[in-house]
Enzyme design. Structure first.
Site, mmCIF file in Angstrom:
data_model
loop_
_atom_site.group_PDB
_atom_site.id
_atom_site.type_symbol
_atom_site.label_atom_id
_atom_site.label_comp_id
_atom_site.label_asym_id
_atom_site.label_seq_id
_atom_site.Cartn_x
_atom_site.Cartn_y
_atom_site.Cartn_z
ATOM 1 C CE LYS A 128 -3.658 2.258 2.631
ATOM 2 N NZ LYS A 128 -4.667 2.146 3.681
ATOM 3 C CD GLU A 156 9.221 -5.985 7.409
ATOM 4 O OE1 GLU A 156 8.976 -4.855 6.908
ATOM 5 O OE2 GLU A 156 8.938 -6.287 8.578
ATOM 6 N N GLY A 208 -5.023 -1.888 4.861
ATOM 7 C CA GLY A 208 -4.199 -3.019 4.421
ATOM 8 C C GLY A 208 -4.846 -4.372 4.704
ATOM 9 N NE ARG A 209 -6.690 -3.842 10.804
ATOM 10 C CZ ARG A 209 -6.048 -2.680 10.908
ATOM 11 N NH1 ARG A 209 -4.885 -2.512 10.304
ATOM 12 N NH2 ARG A 209 -6.570 -1.688 11.603
ATOM 13 C CD GLU A 245 -2.030 -4.407 11.568
ATOM 14 O OE1 GLU A 245 -2.581 -4.223 10.472
ATOM 15 O OE2 GLU A 245 -0.819 -4.674 11.673
ATOM 16 C CG HIS A 298 -5.546 -35.551 16.601
ATOM 17 N ND1 HIS A 298 -5.806 -36.764 17.187
ATOM 18 C CD2 HIS A 298 -6.485 -35.374 15.644
ATOM 19 C CE1 HIS A 298 -6.845 -37.316 16.578
ATOM 20 N NE2 HIS A 298 -7.275 -36.497 15.639
ATOM 21 C CE LYS A 335 5.631 -0.848 10.223
ATOM 22 N NZ LYS A 335 4.644 -0.141 9.415
#
Ligand SMILES: O=P(O)(O)OC[C@H]1O[C@H](O)[C@H](O)[C@@H](O)[C@@H]1O
Length: 575
Positions: A218, A224, A279-280, A367, A400, A525
């Protein structure tokens, strides 16, 4: 606002009292014996069933939750969202991911929830570009690599909201017959982590000549993503030369300047989205649509958008909260967290194809609602309950693993998701049930095991040795909801996505916080940048002769020690 909202919310205090005085006294085993309650505690939308009979709630609870929603202006808040008002106050932004999946003519909606015309026009212009572009690449002729070969493989670089949703949808459709037929001969990989191991894994078996890289960000500044983008640019350029970038790299972003500065021509190779898409919440924008249309074709993805839109419409138009599925999901989320005190919840899809659903919803929810102040910066309405810890795993695998804790340890409210038909059915001769029925037997059994449990008396009657009775007792009374749909196809993937996006929004609206900003990710950050600078400095100055320079005094003793030890393991010897 927080304290005044609480004071003015009669339903809030009534719910507190109701939870303490009434609900604490009833057991789900008893509630489930009430046939009328069971029949009332479900909502349907087409083939989709949402059954909430296993919530620790009575009709009285539901009435109070509806009252809570009304006192907190839920209808008005939903309307403001759809109309594109800047409800993300700290960033002064609209929250319009619902416009990403609305048909072009959706302006026929009642004016309280009418989506802005300009947003719809922008969305549909980009969708048309994506349809054209993905068709050209997939044709293997109209858009080829620099050496003329078809681009059969795609690496989608992005992190957080620019990765988790697309990967969830990719996995969900990988075994859908229609989507998998459309993906024949194609590969889609995701590169998210800045860890070089992830580069290695993403590129395994790929060749620059046949690979298209989609850089999804965005902001186009995320450390990263930009390092990974530079790494893959280098991979392409060193094999095919500078000119190959225009054929092998495209971008999805809101930041035209940065895309251009990176070396991708915005006119040719950029798909836009807008600051009103968080973003999410961006899976339905070019963020998801570009890589996923390349893999599965635009027609499949159109159905995905239609599925999400069906839920949006239901969410916006169904004003009887008892029938509005995402609202009910949100209200029970608030009920479990704020009134019954459960700060964790599990997402348990009985479909292996949904293996990346929980990680995506983790970001969507944590978030969004993991906040320390209310929407105006004041104290939270419920400081203990906002930001529920979400986790999950497909069934039956989870059974499990962590279900032990859910049955006898902590109470973890759960959502079970199941399907009437499998994407990939298997029926073996001689077996009593099909493989899918076997899976679904667990989907039906587990919620009852959690809710009803097993008493000492039952165990003793079964002849369980007395010394094992305590170990084998199941307290029950553990809440869950069950979502049942026909089959996990593109439309249903879209519906599931929208249901959970809106659940989070409803909870944020009731808790009166801003679900659409994320200031809490910034500090890490900034500190990482400082460490990076120090690392660069040290790598420059560290020589064998000089030895390792010790960390600058600005770090605390612990960080200083760890940094020194990272650069020189000998420095930590003896500690
Ligand atoms: O899409 P980008 O701008 O690269 O952002 C990627 C991600 O990083 C940020 O730190 C936020 O926490 C996420 O909400 C966002 O989705």
């Amino acid at each position: 606002m927080a304290s005044s909202a609480r004071a003015s919310s009669k339903a809030w205090s009534k719910l507190k009292k109701h939870a303490m005085e009434e609900i604490s006294e009833v057991h789900l085993a008893e509630l489930l014996r009430d046939e009328r309650r069971c029949a009332a505690f479900r909502a349907t939308l087409g083939d989709l069933v949402y059954d909430y009979a296993r919530q620790r709630a009575t009709p009285e609870t539901l009435s109070l939750l509806v009252q809570l929603a009304d006192e907190h202006g839920l209808a008005q808040k939903i309307e403001k969202m759809f109309r594109g008002e800047p409800i993300n106050l700290t960033e002064d932004r609209a929250v319009l991911h619902v416009a990403l999946r609305a048909p072009r003519d959706e302006t026929v909606w009642p004016k309280q929830v009418r989506l802005p015309e300009t947003a719809l026009a922008q969305v549909h212009a980009v969708l048309a570009d994506i349809e054209r572009f993905s068709g050209r690449v997939r044709s293997g002729r109209d858009w080829t690599g620099a050496t003329g070969k078809p681009l059969t493989d795609v690496v989608s670089i992005g992190i957080g909201g620019s990765y988790l949703g697309p990967e969830f949808v990719y996995e969900a459709l990988r075994t859908d017959p229609r989507a998998s037929a459309a993906a024949k001969g194609r590969r889609l990989r995701f590169l998210a982590n800045v860890d070089p191991i992830d580069v290695h894994r993403a590129l395994e078996g790929l060749c620059p000549e046949t690979t298209l890289v989609v850089v999804v960000s965005k902001t186009f500044t995320t450390a990263e993503t930009m390092l990974n983008a530079r790494t893959l640019k280098h991979w392409i350029v060193s094999a095919l030369g500078d000119a190959a970038v225009s054929k092998h790299m495209v971008a999805v972003s809101t930041n035209t300047e940065a895309v251009s500065a990176f070396g991708i021509d915005p006119q040719q190779g950029m798909f836009r989205f807008w600051d009103w898409v968080g973003g999410r919440f961006s899976v339905c924008s070019a963020v998801g649509l570009v890589p996923l249309s390349l893999q599965y074709g635009f027609d499949v993805m159109r159905e995905f958008l239609q599925g999400a839109h069906e839920i949006d419409k239901h969410f916006a138009m169904e004003r009887d909260w008892r029938k509005n599925i995402p609202v009910l999901m949100g209200l029970f989320g608030v009920w479990n967290a704020s009134f019954l005190g459960h700060d964790t919840r599990a997402l348990l899809p009985y479909s292996q194809a949904l293996l990346r659903f929980a990680p995506h919803i983790q970001q969507v929810d944590m978030e969004s609602n993991g906040k320390g102040v209310d929407i105006h910066g004041g104290p939270l309405l419920d400081p203990n309950a906002t930001g529920v810890v979400n986790f999950g795993e497909p069934g039956t695998n989870g059974q499990h693993s962590f279900y032990q804790l859910m049955h006898q340890g902590r109470v973890v409210p759960a959502d079970f998701i199941g399907f009437r038909r499998s994407q990939a059915p298997i029926e073996l001769e001689g077996e009593v049930v099909s493989n899918h029925d076997e899976l679904m037997s667990n989907f039906f059994a587990q919620p009852d095991a959690l809710a009803i449990g097993k008493t000492r008396e039952e165990l003793l009657a079964e002849g369980v040795p007395p010394e094992l009775v305590n170990h084998k007792t199941f307290p029950g009374n553990r809440p869950s909801s069950s979502l049942l749909c026909d089959c996990l196809d593109a439309r249903t993937v879209g519906r599931l996505l929208a249901l959970y996006e809106h659940r989070t929004a409803v909870e944020g609206f009731i808790w009166n916080l801003n679900s659409f900003d994320q200031w809490g990710v910034e500090l890490g950050k900034i500190l990482a940048k400082r460490v990076r600078n120090e690392m660069a400095q040290r790598r420059k100055t560290t020589t064998k002769e000089q030895g390792v320079r010790t960390s600058a005094a600005e770090w605390n003793a612990s960080t200083r020690f760890l940094l020194d030890s990272y650069f020189d393991p000998m420095s930590s010897a003896g500690h």
